[in-house]
Design a protein around this motif. Structure first.
Motif, short mmCIF file in Angstrom:
data_model
loop_
_atom_site.label_atom_id
_atom_site.label_comp_id
_atom_site.label_asym_id
_atom_site.label_seq_id
_atom_site.Cartn_x
_atom_site.Cartn_y
_atom_site.Cartn_z
N LYS A 1 26.62 -132.41 47.09
CA LYS A 1 25.57 -131.60 47.73
C LYS A 1 24.49 -132.49 48.34
O LYS A 1 23.76 -132.07 49.23
N PHE A 2 24.38 -133.72 47.86
CA PHE A 2 23.35 -134.64 48.34
C PHE A 2 23.83 -135.50 49.50
O PHE A 2 23.02 -136.12 50.18
N GLY A 3 25.13 -135.57 49.70
CA GLY A 3 25.67 -136.36 50.79
C GLY A 3 27.04 -136.90 50.45
O GLY A 3 27.53 -136.76 49.33
N GLU A 4 27.66 -137.53 51.43
CA GLU A 4 29.02 -138.03 51.28
C GLU A 4 29.09 -139.15 50.25
O GLU A 4 28.27 -140.07 50.25
N LEU A 5 30.09 -139.04 49.37
CA LEU A 5 30.31 -140.06 48.35
C LEU A 5 31.20 -141.16 48.91
O LEU A 5 32.07 -140.92 49.73
N ASP A 6 30.99 -142.37 48.45
CA ASP A 6 31.80 -143.52 48.84
C ASP A 6 32.82 -143.74 47.73
O ASP A 6 32.60 -144.48 46.78
N GLY A 7 33.93 -143.02 47.80
CA GLY A 7 34.95 -143.10 46.76
C GLY A 7 34.73 -142.02 45.71
O GLY A 7 33.92 -141.12 45.87
N PHE A 8 35.47 -142.14 44.63
CA PHE A 8 35.42 -141.17 43.56
C PHE A 8 34.45 -141.61 42.47
O PHE A 8 34.29 -142.80 42.22
N PRO A 9 33.81 -140.64 41.77
CA PRO A 9 32.98 -141.02 40.63
C PRO A 9 33.84 -141.70 39.56
O PRO A 9 35.00 -141.32 39.35
N VAL A 10 33.29 -142.72 38.93
CA VAL A 10 33.97 -143.41 37.84
C VAL A 10 33.29 -142.96 36.55
O VAL A 10 32.07 -143.06 36.43
N ILE A 11 34.08 -142.46 35.62
CA ILE A 11 33.53 -141.93 34.38
C ILE A 11 33.96 -142.81 33.22
O ILE A 11 35.14 -143.10 33.05
N SER A 12 32.97 -143.24 32.43
CA SER A 12 33.29 -143.96 31.20
C SER A 12 32.77 -143.12 30.05
O SER A 12 31.79 -142.40 30.18
N LYS A 13 33.45 -143.20 28.93
CA LYS A 13 33.06 -142.40 27.77
C LYS A 13 32.71 -143.32 26.62
O LYS A 13 33.42 -144.27 26.33
N SER A 14 31.59 -143.00 25.98
CA SER A 14 31.12 -143.76 24.84
C SER A 14 30.86 -142.78 23.71
O SER A 14 30.27 -141.73 23.93
N SER A 15 31.28 -143.12 22.51
CA SER A 15 31.05 -142.22 21.38
C SER A 15 29.56 -142.15 21.04
O SER A 15 29.09 -141.17 20.48
N GLU A 16 28.80 -143.18 21.40
CA GLU A 16 27.38 -143.21 21.08
C GLU A 16 26.54 -142.40 22.07
O GLU A 16 25.67 -141.64 21.67
N SER A 17 26.79 -142.57 23.36
CA SER A 17 25.92 -141.94 24.35
C SER A 17 26.63 -140.89 25.20
O SER A 17 26.04 -140.37 26.13
N GLY A 18 27.89 -140.61 24.91
CA GLY A 18 28.61 -139.62 25.71
C GLY A 18 29.06 -140.19 27.04
O GLY A 18 28.90 -141.37 27.31
N PRO A 19 29.61 -139.32 27.90
CA PRO A 19 30.13 -139.81 29.17
C PRO A 19 29.02 -140.26 30.13
O PRO A 19 27.91 -139.73 30.09
N CYS A 20 29.36 -141.22 30.95
CA CYS A 20 28.47 -141.73 31.98
C CYS A 20 29.28 -141.83 33.26
O CYS A 20 30.41 -142.33 33.25
N ALA A 21 28.73 -141.32 34.35
CA ALA A 21 29.41 -141.41 35.65
C ALA A 21 28.69 -142.41 36.52
O ALA A 21 27.45 -142.48 36.54
N ILE A 22 29.46 -143.19 37.24
CA ILE A 22 28.93 -144.13 38.22
C ILE A 22 29.39 -143.61 39.58
O ILE A 22 30.59 -143.41 39.80
N VAL A 23 28.41 -143.34 40.44
CA VAL A 23 28.70 -142.69 41.71
C VAL A 23 28.03 -143.47 42.84
O VAL A 23 26.83 -143.76 42.77
N ARG A 24 28.81 -143.79 43.87
CA ARG A 24 28.26 -144.49 45.03
C ARG A 24 28.25 -143.53 46.22
O ARG A 24 29.24 -142.89 46.52
N PHE A 25 27.11 -143.48 46.88
CA PHE A 25 26.95 -142.67 48.08
C PHE A 25 27.16 -143.54 49.32
O PHE A 25 26.99 -144.76 49.26
#
Length: 119
Positions: free
Chosen positions: A44-68
């Protein structure tokens, strides 16, 4: 202006995002649900440069890395989402007698990839 962002380092167009709505990360949700919800929200904010990369940690939960594609879109996503209540509350819920403000884990946490706060 379109060519200007080609000169912007990728880290300045990249955000990390944590603290997703509970129904996005529920064990009953399909594994693809988190990915598609993140992509739908951020596109909704603009075109993404590739797909979001999601990593999961038992301590802090999932984290997504997203490049616009554009830095301005990453800034807009950061400005609007960081600290915003991530619960799916109905409109006007803040005015209900049993309303409780969101806890830290119920607020989106967004940072730029080149920030010292990023994972």
């Amino acid at each position: 202006e379109d060519g200007a962002d080609a000169e912007v380092p990728p880290a300045e167009r990249t955000i990390t995002i944590r603290n997703f709505p509970a129904d996005w990360t529920a064990s009953s949700a399909p594994s693809s649900a988190l990915h598609s919800n993140i992509k739908e929200l951020l596109a909704k904010f603009g075109e993404l440069d590739g797909f979001p990369v999601i990593s999961k940690s038992s301590e802090s939960g999932p984290c997504a890395i997203v490049r616009f594609m554009k830095r301005s879109n990453a800034v807009a996503a950061f400005d609007l989402l960081n600290g915003r209540d991530n619960r799916s509350l109905p409109r006007g819920a803040k005015w209900s007698a049993d309303y409780k403000p969101p806890t830290d884990s119920e607020r989106f946490c967004v940072a730029f990839a080149n920030s010292p706060l990023a994972p």
